[in-house]
Write a protein that holds these residues in place. Structure first.
Motif, PDB file in Angstrom:
ATOM      1  N   THR A  28       1.876  12.359  14.232  1.00 53.11           N
ATOM      2  CA  THR A  28       1.829  12.557  12.736  1.00 53.11           C
ATOM      3  C   THR A  28       2.900  11.741  11.853  1.00 53.11           C
ATOM      4  OG1 THR A  28       0.478  14.415  12.913  1.00 53.11           O
ATOM      5  CG2 THR A  28       1.186  14.051  10.896  1.00 53.11           C
ATOM      6  N   SER A  29       2.542  10.765  11.094  1.00 50.25           N
ATOM      7  CA  SER A  29       3.866  10.227  10.323  1.00 50.25           C
ATOM      8  C   SER A  29       3.278  10.666   9.014  1.00 50.25           C
ATOM      9  CB  SER A  29       3.989   8.850  10.718  1.00 50.25           C
ATOM     10  OG  SER A  29       2.792   7.826   9.926  1.00 50.25           O
ATOM     11  N   ARG A  30       4.582  10.794   8.012  1.00 49.88           N
ATOM     12  CA  ARG A  30       4.092  10.761   6.562  1.00 49.88           C
ATOM     13  C   ARG A  30       5.207   9.640   5.779  1.00 49.88           C
ATOM     14  NH1 ARG A  30       6.512  13.086   2.040  1.00 49.88           N
ATOM     15  NH2 ARG A  30       5.005  14.368   1.019  1.00 49.88           N
ATOM     16  N   CYS A  31       4.445   8.953   5.304  1.00 49.38           N
ATOM     17  CA  CYS A  31       5.112   7.871   4.523  1.00 49.38           C
ATOM     18  C   CYS A  31       5.006   8.246   2.937  1.00 49.38           C
ATOM     19  CB  CYS A  31       3.925   6.631   4.553  1.00 49.38           C
ATOM     20  SG  CYS A  31       4.248   5.910   6.230  1.00 49.38           S
ATOM     21  N   GLY A  32       6.209   8.303   2.426  1.00 48.83           N
ATOM     22  CA  GLY A  32       6.494   8.536   0.841  1.00 48.83           C
ATOM     23  C   GLY A  32       5.786   7.731  -0.127  1.00 48.83           C
ATOM     24  N   LYS A  33       5.721   8.091  -1.269  1.00 49.51           N
ATOM     25  CA  LYS A  33       5.315   7.206  -2.335  1.00 49.51           C
ATOM     26  C   LYS A  33       6.049   6.067  -2.484  1.00 49.51           C
ATOM     27  CE  LYS A  33       4.505   6.963  -7.248  1.00 49.51           C
ATOM     28  NZ  LYS A  33       4.610   7.802  -8.536  1.00 49.51           N
ATOM     29  N   SER A  34       5.388   4.741  -2.673  1.00 52.27           N
ATOM     30  CA  SER A  34       6.102   3.459  -2.405  1.00 52.27           C
ATOM     31  C   SER A  34       7.433   3.523  -3.245  1.00 52.27           C
ATOM     32  CB  SER A  34       5.131   2.331  -2.792  1.00 52.27           C
ATOM     33  OG  SER A  34       3.848   2.441  -1.887  1.00 52.27           O
ATOM     34  N   LYS A  56       9.112   4.331   2.898  1.00 51.80           N
ATOM     35  CA  LYS A  56       9.829   4.993   4.220  1.00 51.80           C
ATOM     36  C   LYS A  56       8.959   5.992   4.616  1.00 51.80           C
ATOM     37  CE  LYS A  56      13.958   3.538   2.351  1.00 51.80           C
ATOM     38  NZ  LYS A  56      15.158   3.945   1.387  1.00 51.80           N
ATOM     39  N   CYS A  57       8.953   6.000   5.964  1.00 49.62           N
ATOM     40  CA  CYS A  57       8.265   7.157   6.678  1.00 49.62           C
ATOM     41  C   CYS A  57       9.004   7.819   7.766  1.00 49.62           C
ATOM     42  CB  CYS A  57       7.021   6.402   7.441  1.00 49.62           C
ATOM     43  SG  CYS A  57       6.052   5.186   6.556  1.00 49.62           S
ATOM     44  N   THR A  58       8.515   9.189   7.666  1.00 51.37           N
ATOM     45  CA  THR A  58       9.019  10.157   8.805  1.00 51.37           C
ATOM     46  C   THR A  58       7.997  10.441   9.783  1.00 51.37           C
ATOM     47  OG1 THR A  58       8.499  12.059   7.304  1.00 51.37           O
ATOM     48  CG2 THR A  58      10.935  10.964   7.245  1.00 51.37           C
ATOM     49  N   TRP A  59       8.473  11.101  10.850  1.00 50.25           N
ATOM     50  CA  TRP A  59       7.401  11.434  12.040  1.00 50.25           C
ATOM     51  C   TRP A  59       7.715  12.995  12.037  1.00 50.25           C
ATOM     52  CZ3 TRP A  59       3.874   8.755  14.479  1.00 50.25           C
ATOM     53  CH2 TRP A  59       4.031   7.445  14.468  1.00 50.25           C
ATOM     54  N   PRO A  60       6.868  13.937  11.234  1.00 47.64           N
ATOM     55  CA  PRO A  60       6.797  15.262  11.589  1.00 47.64           C
ATOM     56  C   PRO A  60       6.412  15.722  13.199  1.00 47.64           C
ATOM     57  CG  PRO A  60       5.671  14.942   9.392  1.00 47.64           C
ATOM     58  CD  PRO A  60       5.945  13.423  10.232  1.00 47.64           C
ATOM     59  N   ASN A  75       7.104   0.812   6.087  1.00 55.25           N
ATOM     60  CA  ASN A  75       5.836   0.429   6.018  1.00 55.25           C
ATOM     61  C   ASN A  75       5.817  -0.509   4.833  1.00 55.25           C
ATOM     62  OD1 ASN A  75       2.798   0.650   6.539  1.00 55.25           O
ATOM     63  ND2 ASN A  75       2.676   1.558   4.510  1.00 55.25           N
ATOM     64  N   THR A  76       5.099  -1.766   5.290  1.00 56.66           N
ATOM     65  CA  THR A  76       5.154  -2.740   4.329  1.00 56.66           C
ATOM     66  C   THR A  76       3.451  -3.283   4.177  1.00 56.66           C
ATOM     67  OG1 THR A  76       7.054  -3.741   4.692  1.00 56.66           O
ATOM     68  CG2 THR A  76       5.793  -5.111   3.575  1.00 56.66           C
ATOM     69  N   ALA A  77       2.890  -3.117   3.111  1.00 58.49           N
ATOM     70  CA  ALA A  77       1.479  -3.221   2.978  1.00 58.49           C
ATOM     71  C   ALA A  77       1.064  -4.352   2.065  1.00 58.49           C
ATOM     72  CB  ALA A  77       0.903  -2.104   2.875  1.00 58.49           C
ATOM     73  N   PHE A  78       0.028  -5.067   2.064  1.00 60.56           N
ATOM     74  CA  PHE A  78      -0.729  -5.740   1.237  1.00 60.56           C
ATOM     75  C   PHE A  78      -2.148  -5.516   1.107  1.00 60.56           C
ATOM     76  CE2 PHE A  78      -3.537  -9.489   0.200  1.00 60.56           C
ATOM     77  CZ  PHE A  78      -2.827  -9.956  -0.821  1.00 60.56           C
ATOM     78  N   SER A  79      -2.411  -5.124   0.014  1.00 61.05           N
ATOM     79  CA  SER A  79      -3.807  -4.522  -0.392  1.00 61.05           C
ATOM     80  C   SER A  79      -4.573  -5.062  -1.343  1.00 61.05           C
ATOM     81  CB  SER A  79      -3.681  -3.001  -1.070  1.00 61.05           C
ATOM     82  OG  SER A  79      -2.646  -2.255  -0.223  1.00 61.05           O
ATOM     83  N   GLU A  80      -5.997  -5.078  -1.209  1.00 62.13           N
ATOM     84  CA  GLU A  80      -6.801  -5.696  -2.402  1.00 62.13           C
ATOM     85  C   GLU A  80      -7.630  -4.345  -2.563  1.00 62.13           C
ATOM     86  OE1 GLU A  80     -10.492  -9.006  -2.988  1.00 62.13           O
ATOM     87  OE2 GLU A  80      -9.857  -8.688  -1.108  1.00 62.13           O
ATOM     88  N   THR A  81      -7.684  -4.016  -3.915  1.00 73.97           N
ATOM     89  CA  THR A  81      -8.482  -2.894  -4.475  1.00 73.97           C
ATOM     90  C   THR A  81      -9.177  -3.507  -5.293  1.00 73.97           C
ATOM     91  OG1 THR A  81      -6.358  -1.435  -4.355  1.00 73.97           O
ATOM     92  CG2 THR A  81      -8.128  -0.762  -5.712  1.00 73.97           C
ATOM     93  N   THR A  82     -10.612  -2.864  -5.564  1.00 71.52           N
ATOM     94  CA  THR A  82     -11.674  -2.715  -5.921  1.00 71.52           C
ATOM     95  C   THR A  82     -12.372  -1.799  -6.437  1.00 71.52           C
ATOM     96  OG1 THR A  82     -12.066  -5.217  -4.900  1.00 71.52           O
ATOM     97  CG2 THR A  82     -13.671  -4.068  -6.271  1.00 71.52           C
ATOM     98  N   GLY A  83     -12.272  -1.184  -7.571  1.00 69.52           N
ATOM     99  CA  GLY A  83     -12.601   0.106  -7.933  1.00 69.52           C
ATOM    100  C   GLY A  83     -11.980   1.139  -7.198  1.00 69.52           C
TER     101      GLY A  83
END
Length: 163
Positions: A28-34, A56-60, A75-83
């Motif tokens: 289980t990992s937990r990634c904080g707000k960007s 940044k992420c931690t591993w509980p 964590n580095t992410a590229f997103s496409e959001t529609t609605g």
């Protein structure tokens, strides 16, 4: 002599089978707000945008790969959001307790509510790393759940093979 050759071959095959065996992993990992986020509205329809973010992420409950536990990640992410739906491609740089790095790529789909992350499903691949993880391969899935503070918790499982 023939018996010794047969026994030696059997031992070699047994060792090769164990060395190449896929090992199950879960965590289980937990990634904080960007920490970093850039968004650009597309302009064709309401709520259609592209963004890149990093958190940044931690591993509980850490992954254990070859006897070494995951410690923290980026964590580095590229997103496409529609609605209220998003498609995400990303890279996860995992730092292990001994300082080795794991390199993961993933693709995910997510649902949003009022711009906040709700749930997601992802497929990941371990593409290698440094130290003990150099040449490692693996794959698996994760299920994500958004939290009220903007963080995301991920339940992940899969399998890996060390070189």
């Amino acid at each position: 002599m023939r018996r010794k050759c047969t026994l030696a071959l059997a031992v070699i095959l047994a060792v090769a089978t164990v060395a190449g065996a896929q090992v199950k992993v879960s965590g289980t990992s937990r990634c904080g707000k960007s920490d970093v986020q850039h968004m650009v509205e597309v302009g064709d329809t309401p709520n259609h945008s592209f963004s890149i973010s990093q958190s940044k992420c931690t591993w509980p409950k850490p992954f254990d790969i070859g006897g070494v536990q995951s410690k923290e990640g980026l964590n580095t992410a590229f997103s496409e959001t529609t609605g209220n739906r998003a498609r995400v491609r990303g890279f996860f740089l995992d730092t292990m307790a001994n300082g080795d790095k794991g390199h993961y790529r993933y693709e995910a789909t997510a649902t949003l509510k009022d711009g906040m992350f709700q749930t997601a499903e992802a497929k990941w691949t371990l593409a290698g790393g440094t130290g003990k993880l150099k040449g490692a391969k693996g794959k698996g899935t994760c299920k994500g759940k958004g939290e009220s503070d903007g963080a995301v918790s991920w339940e992940c499982e899969g399998e890996y093979v060390l070189p």
